[in-house]
Scaffold this motif. Sequence first.
Motif: not given
Length: 237
Positions: A142-171
Amino acid sequence: MNRRRFTTFAVGAGVAGTLAALGLEGSRAEPETAVLPDRPLPVPADGFIRTAVAIGPGANVIDLSGPWEVFQDAAIAQAAGQFELFTVAESRGVVDASGGLRIAAAYSYETAPQPNVVVVPAHGTSERTLAWLRGVSRRADLVMSVCTGAFAVAEAGLLDGRTATTHHESWDALEQSFPSIRVLRGPRFVEHEHVATAGGLSSGIDLALRVVERYFGREVAQTTAAYLEYQGTGWLV
């Protein structure tokens, strides 16, 4: 990653109140994201779940310390295994985290052992970070992000075609930056079998408890939460 994305969260005061005001506290993911295969994550044969916590400039303290505390305290339930935690950065040495905290990186990307779990908090990243994430994700449970760590996981291509969330100010920013990702606004975390994203700050505790549950079962996760004196129920799926 744009430095503004993670420095925004260095000041954590008032976040819980903001979430409550927005009606997000305790909300759950959409049903399609909450259904995972009916099996636990496999505990390695030697009993050690190697857990890498990525750090870098401006790393948000609760993003990394919340899951760290959960994983270290899971051992008090005396389950058949435990989390072996270590920090990873571009190079060994001290990293300046948020609020003036200084954290030592135990390993560089090149020397770190292959992890079973990867925790990605909000922090400054580089192309080397993304390459490391892509590499270790191939064998990680498992790779898990917290807060805007989601941007790094997304930039790595691990969230392509998936659902995800992040801090509410960065939705909005996550949605605009990565059109292939469907951003869910409100859940404490959004999980898939091998990747998961938590919302802001304290929601990383909920996702970490959920990871404990996936490895060891609900009783161990509940025992861990009780030891932490954590009364939140956002981790219950």
